[in-house]
Design a protein around this motif. Structure first.
Motif, PDB file in Angstrom:
ATOM      1  N   GLY A 167       0.700  -1.172   0.097  1.00 62.37           N
ATOM      2  CA  GLY A 167      -0.017  -0.046   0.190  1.00 62.37           C
ATOM      3  C   GLY A 167       0.768   1.187  -0.101  1.00 62.37           C
ATOM      4  N   TYR A 168       1.560   1.594  -0.919  1.00 61.83           N
ATOM      5  CA  TYR A 168       2.409   2.804  -1.343  1.00 61.83           C
ATOM      6  C   TYR A 168       2.633   3.017  -2.709  1.00 61.83           C
ATOM      7  CZ  TYR A 168       6.506   0.058  -2.389  1.00 61.83           C
ATOM      8  OH  TYR A 168       7.726  -0.776  -2.997  1.00 61.83           O
ATOM      9  N   VAL A 169       2.957   4.131  -2.994  1.00 62.46           N
ATOM     10  CA  VAL A 169       3.711   4.561  -4.104  1.00 62.46           C
ATOM     11  C   VAL A 169       5.124   4.737  -4.062  1.00 62.46           C
ATOM     12  CG1 VAL A 169       1.603   5.777  -4.844  1.00 62.46           C
ATOM     13  CG2 VAL A 169       3.275   7.116  -3.742  1.00 62.46           C
ATOM     14  N   GLN A 170       5.824   4.900  -5.281  1.00 64.88           N
ATOM     15  CA  GLN A 170       7.268   4.774  -5.292  1.00 64.88           C
ATOM     16  C   GLN A 170       7.744   6.143  -5.182  1.00 64.88           C
ATOM     17  OE1 GLN A 170       9.415   2.432  -5.466  1.00 64.88           O
ATOM     18  NE2 GLN A 170       7.944   0.608  -5.915  1.00 64.88           N
ATOM     19  N   ALA A 171       6.850   7.260  -5.421  1.00 64.71           N
ATOM     20  CA  ALA A 171       7.484   8.618  -5.463  1.00 64.71           C
ATOM     21  C   ALA A 171       6.274   9.568  -5.203  1.00 64.71           C
ATOM     22  CB  ALA A 171       8.253   9.203  -6.395  1.00 64.71           C
ATOM     23  N   VAL A 172       6.544  10.741  -4.279  1.00 66.15           N
ATOM     24  CA  VAL A 172       5.336  11.752  -4.303  1.00 66.15           C
ATOM     25  C   VAL A 172       6.320  13.075  -4.323  1.00 66.15           C
ATOM     26  CG1 VAL A 172       3.985  12.666  -2.638  1.00 66.15           C
ATOM     27  CG2 VAL A 172       4.244  10.265  -2.371  1.00 66.15           C
ATOM     28  N   LYS A 173       5.608  13.899  -5.299  1.00 69.14           N
ATOM     29  CA  LYS A 173       6.062  15.276  -5.590  1.00 69.14           C
ATOM     30  C   LYS A 173       5.067  16.239  -4.762  1.00 69.14           C
ATOM     31  CE  LYS A 173       7.601  18.589  -8.466  1.00 69.14           C
ATOM     32  NZ  LYS A 173       6.949  19.543  -9.458  1.00 69.14           N
ATOM     33  N   HIS A 174       5.661  16.959  -3.943  1.00 68.24           N
ATOM     34  CA  HIS A 174       4.855  17.953  -3.310  1.00 68.24           C
ATOM     35  C   HIS A 174       5.405  19.403  -3.321  1.00 68.24           C
ATOM     36  CE1 HIS A 174       1.892  19.346  -0.166  1.00 68.24           C
ATOM     37  NE2 HIS A 174       2.863  20.075   0.457  1.00 68.24           N
TER      38      HIS A 174
END
Length: 143
Positions: A19-26
């Protein structure tokens, strides 16, 4: 609620099961989940594991580390960024001596310079997500 985040994944089964993503851009910051040595669903240079589930040979540490940085570079490119934008990294290794021996040459190769301008921490751990893994690299980039 509208998310201010942009996310990227590889579509591998463990993203959904964990339950995750490889990358998050904030904003101008890209947070990369720990990158491991895989191409698709196949592990790259998996370490041999004994009957007790422990790694028996750490020789593939550098090969796995190279793949971690290659995967990170692929993700960063999706945001219009590169390893040049990385400001911080944490390298998790199953064997500190093997990790230390691999990190200098592999990091210099990945960042394309003899003095990578990246804050870096190496942490030894008894095991990673899959028993055959020797290294995982988590990165933070600023654009």
């Amino acid at each position: 609620m509208v998310s201010k985040n942009t996310v990227e994944s590889f579509g591998v089964p463990w993203e959904q099961s964990y339950g995750y993503v490889q990358a998050v851009k904030h904003g101008d910051t890209i947070y990369l989940s720990g990158q491991v040595a895989h191409e698709g669903t196949e592990l790259v240079a998996p370490a041999p594991v004994g009957p007790d589930g422990r790694v028996t040979d750490f020789t593939n540490t550098a090969a796995q580390m190279r793949q971690c940085y290659a995967n990170a570079a692929r993700l960063l490119k999706r945001f219009g960024a590169s390893l040049d934008d990385v400001v911080d990294e944490v390298i998790y290794v199953v064997d500190a001596d093997a990790g230390d021996a691999a990190a200098g040459p592999v990091r210099k190769e990945a960042y394309g310079r003899p003095d990578p301008q990246v804050a870096s921490t190496m942490i030894g751990t008894p095991r990673l997500a899959f028993p055959e893994l020797l290294v995982e690299v988590r990165l933070l980039a600023r654009m």
